[in-house]
Design a protein around this motif. Structure first.
Motif, PDB file in Angstrom:
ATOM      1  N   ALA A  73       1.323  -1.000  -0.082  1.00  0.00           N
ATOM      2  CA  ALA A  73       0.467  -0.200  -0.288  1.00  0.00           C
ATOM      3  C   ALA A  73       0.677   1.455  -0.041  1.00  0.00           C
ATOM      4  CB  ALA A  73      -1.067   0.244   1.455  1.00  0.00           C
ATOM      5  N   ILE A  74       0.562   2.711  -0.730  1.00  0.00           N
ATOM      6  CA  ILE A  74       0.754   3.409  -0.605  1.00  0.00           C
ATOM      7  C   ILE A  74       0.256   4.171  -0.244  1.00  0.00           C
ATOM      8  CG2 ILE A  74       2.421   2.661  -2.279  1.00  0.00           C
ATOM      9  CD1 ILE A  74       1.767   4.273  -4.185  1.00  0.00           C
ATOM     10  N   ASN A  75       0.389   5.482   0.911  1.00  0.00           N
ATOM     11  CA  ASN A  75      -0.645   6.999   0.840  1.00  0.00           C
ATOM     12  C   ASN A  75       0.275   7.517   0.743  1.00  0.00           C
ATOM     13  OD1 ASN A  75      -1.432   8.150   2.527  1.00  0.00           O
ATOM     14  ND2 ASN A  75      -1.141   7.713   4.519  1.00  0.00           N
ATOM     15  N   ALA A 121      -1.617  12.195   5.883  1.00  0.00           N
ATOM     16  CA  ALA A 121      -2.461  12.394   7.468  1.00  0.00           C
ATOM     17  C   ALA A 121      -2.061  10.263   7.285  1.00  0.00           C
ATOM     18  CB  ALA A 121      -3.508  12.024   7.654  1.00  0.00           C
ATOM     19  N   ALA A 122      -1.628   9.541   8.596  1.00  0.00           N
ATOM     20  CA  ALA A 122      -1.648   8.161   8.077  1.00  0.00           C
ATOM     21  C   ALA A 122      -3.010   7.521   8.120  1.00  0.00           C
ATOM     22  CB  ALA A 122      -1.171   7.049   9.594  1.00  0.00           C
ATOM     23  N   VAL A 123      -2.820   6.636   7.205  1.00  0.00           N
ATOM     24  CA  VAL A 123      -4.168   5.864   7.113  1.00  0.00           C
ATOM     25  C   VAL A 123      -4.059   4.360   7.173  1.00  0.00           C
ATOM     26  CG1 VAL A 123      -4.670   6.698   4.957  1.00  0.00           C
ATOM     27  CG2 VAL A 123      -3.639   4.806   4.544  1.00  0.00           C
ATOM     28  N   THR A 124      -5.294   3.363   7.519  1.00  0.00           N
ATOM     29  CA  THR A 124      -5.480   2.224   8.042  1.00  0.00           C
ATOM     30  C   THR A 124      -5.623   1.445   6.943  1.00  0.00           C
ATOM     31  OG1 THR A 124      -5.794   2.242  10.149  1.00  0.00           O
ATOM     32  CG2 THR A 124      -6.246   0.177   9.533  1.00  0.00           C
ATOM     33  N   THR A 125      -5.181   0.071   6.864  1.00  0.00           N
ATOM     34  CA  THR A 125      -6.447  -0.447   4.859  1.00  0.00           C
ATOM     35  C   THR A 125      -6.782  -1.066   5.746  1.00  0.00           C
ATOM     36  OG1 THR A 125      -4.744  -2.576   5.597  1.00  0.00           O
ATOM     37  CG2 THR A 125      -3.216  -0.800   4.230  1.00  0.00           C
ATOM     38  N   ALA A 126      -8.001  -2.282   4.948  1.00  0.00           N
ATOM     39  CA  ALA A 126      -8.973  -2.861   5.229  1.00  0.00           C
ATOM     40  C   ALA A 126      -8.330  -4.156   5.845  1.00  0.00           C
ATOM     41  CB  ALA A 126      -9.789  -2.999   3.625  1.00  0.00           C
ATOM     42  N   THR A 127      -7.127  -4.704   5.562  1.00  0.00           N
ATOM     43  CA  THR A 127      -6.494  -5.546   6.263  1.00  0.00           C
ATOM     44  C   THR A 127      -5.897  -5.357   7.889  1.00  0.00           C
ATOM     45  OG1 THR A 127      -4.305  -5.782   5.472  1.00  0.00           O
ATOM     46  CG2 THR A 127      -6.123  -6.855   4.272  1.00  0.00           C
ATOM     47  N   GLY A 173       4.031   7.622   2.789  1.00  0.00           N
ATOM     48  CA  GLY A 173       4.494   6.838   3.270  1.00  0.00           C
ATOM     49  C   GLY A 173       4.045   5.087   1.994  1.00  0.00           C
ATOM     50  N   TRP A 174       4.746   3.754   2.759  1.00  0.00           N
ATOM     51  CA  TRP A 174       4.656   3.324   2.030  1.00  0.00           C
ATOM     52  C   TRP A 174       4.322   1.837   2.950  1.00  0.00           C
ATOM     53  CZ3 TRP A 174       7.815  -0.337   2.563  1.00  0.00           C
ATOM     54  CH2 TRP A 174       9.741  -0.064   2.974  1.00  0.00           C
ATOM     55  N   GLY A 214       7.828   2.209   5.376  1.00  0.00           N
ATOM     56  CA  GLY A 214       8.684   3.358   5.141  1.00  0.00           C
ATOM     57  C   GLY A 214       8.469   4.424   4.409  1.00  0.00           C
ATOM     58  N   SER A 215       8.552   5.681   3.521  1.00  0.00           N
ATOM     59  CA  SER A 215       9.006   7.250   3.533  1.00  0.00           C
ATOM     60  C   SER A 215       8.370   6.851   1.870  1.00  0.00           C
ATOM     61  CB  SER A 215       9.255   8.299   3.453  1.00  0.00           C
ATOM     62  OG  SER A 215       9.048   8.112   4.952  1.00  0.00           O
ATOM     63  N   LEU A 216       7.076   7.141   1.363  1.00  0.00           N
ATOM     64  CA  LEU A 216       7.467   7.820  -0.685  1.00  0.00           C
ATOM     65  C   LEU A 216       8.843   8.107  -1.078  1.00  0.00           C
ATOM     66  CD1 LEU A 216       3.998   8.329  -1.010  1.00  0.00           C
ATOM     67  CD2 LEU A 216       5.286   5.469  -1.213  1.00  0.00           C
ATOM     68  N   PRO A 217       9.444   7.790  -1.885  1.00  0.00           N
ATOM     69  CA  PRO A 217      10.573   8.365  -3.089  1.00  0.00           C
ATOM     70  C   PRO A 217       9.965   9.915  -3.100  1.00  0.00           C
ATOM     71  CG  PRO A 217      10.226   6.240  -3.769  1.00  0.00           C
ATOM     72  CD  PRO A 217       9.237   6.543  -3.237  1.00  0.00           C
TER      73      PRO A 217
END
Length: 258
Positions: free
Chosen positions: A189-191, A195-201, A209-210, A226-229
């Motif tokens: 997952a990439i965001n 703000a932080a997010v939570t996946t369905a799982t 981030g990822w 980690g952080s997105l490039p």
């Protein structure tokens, strides 16, 4: 024996050496929307070589076609450059479910990469999860995160039927199985939001981030994040065409995934 309709799996390579297979979704992703992909991987039979990579590539937003070529076969997992052999064009990130261990081997990096602290140059780290950064041509594709800590002392790679591994208990493959084994569930997952997010799982994805998770056969879920490039933290990405990059975030407008 063929699988019944609706219960099969896509085979990317067969049980022989020097192969690379790939599939890409035929519509690219508007990066601003984020991405959450889950799939089951099956690696079995043979010698435990090499692995499966989930990859992202930056594409031209005015012509967002999937990449026309993969990266090299073997430990590059179709993503990372190896020596004079070019990697996935305009690679953004490569997430390796790495059985043999060479996706975590510094010999499978492009130019400009250093060996992470605690790892040994030129060594294969069997049964690991590794993430690599942007790369294009023969430059980049550097490590950004890995579960690897222990390298194979003998033949340069392979888990020796499970005696060498870097994912705790369990295995990412079933080397002795001649039929499709239990799956290894994988999630990436990439965001791109602030703000932080939570996946369905239930995985937490940091802001900008990822997250990368896999559950080995017979083991517990392993998670890297980690952080997105961005163009601020990746000199390779900063060299991509400026019209492909959102100046507000420093990340590509569109990504292809496969």
């Amino acid at each position: 024996t063929p699988d019944a309709s609706g219960s099969g799996a896509l085979r990317l390579s067969g049980n022989s050496g020097n192969l690379v297979g790939a599939t890409f979704y035929d519509t690219s992703l508007p990066t601003s929307k984020g991405l959450d992909i889950t799939f089951n991987s099956y690696q079995y039979n043979g010698t435990g070589a090499d692995g499966i990579g989930f990859v992202l590539a930056a594409v031209d937003p005015s012509n967002p076609a999937a990449p026309s070529a993969t990266g090299p076969l073997g430990g590059s997992l179709g993503y990372a450059a190896k020596g004079s052999t070019t990697g996935l064009p305009y690679g953004y990130a490569g997430f390796g479910v790495d059985v043999y261990g060479n996706f975590a081997n510094s010999s499978f990096s492009g130019s400009g990469c250093s060996v992470p602290s605690g790892l040994t140059a030129g060594k294969a780290y069997p049964e690991n999860l590794t993430v690599r950064d942007p790369g294009n041509g023969t430059a980049g594709y550097c490590y950004v995160a890995t579960t690897a800590t222990t390298y194979q002392q003998g033949n340069g790679g392979g888990s020796s039927n499970g005696t060498v591994k870097n994912i705790g208990s369990g295995l990412l493959d079933a080397q002795s199985s001649t039929t499709r084994p239990a799956p290894v569930p994988v999630e990436v997952a990439i965001n791109p939001s602030a703000a932080a997010v939570t996946t369905a799982t239930g995985l937490s994805v940091p802001a900008m981030g990822w997250v990368f998770a896999a559950t080995p056969i017979g083991g517990s879920q392993q998670v890297l994040s980690g952080s997105l490039p961005t163009t601020s933290n990746s000199t390779i990405l900063a060299g991509y065409p400026s019209s492909w990059i959102n100046p507000a975030t420093g990340i590509p407008y569109q990504l292809s995934f496969g």
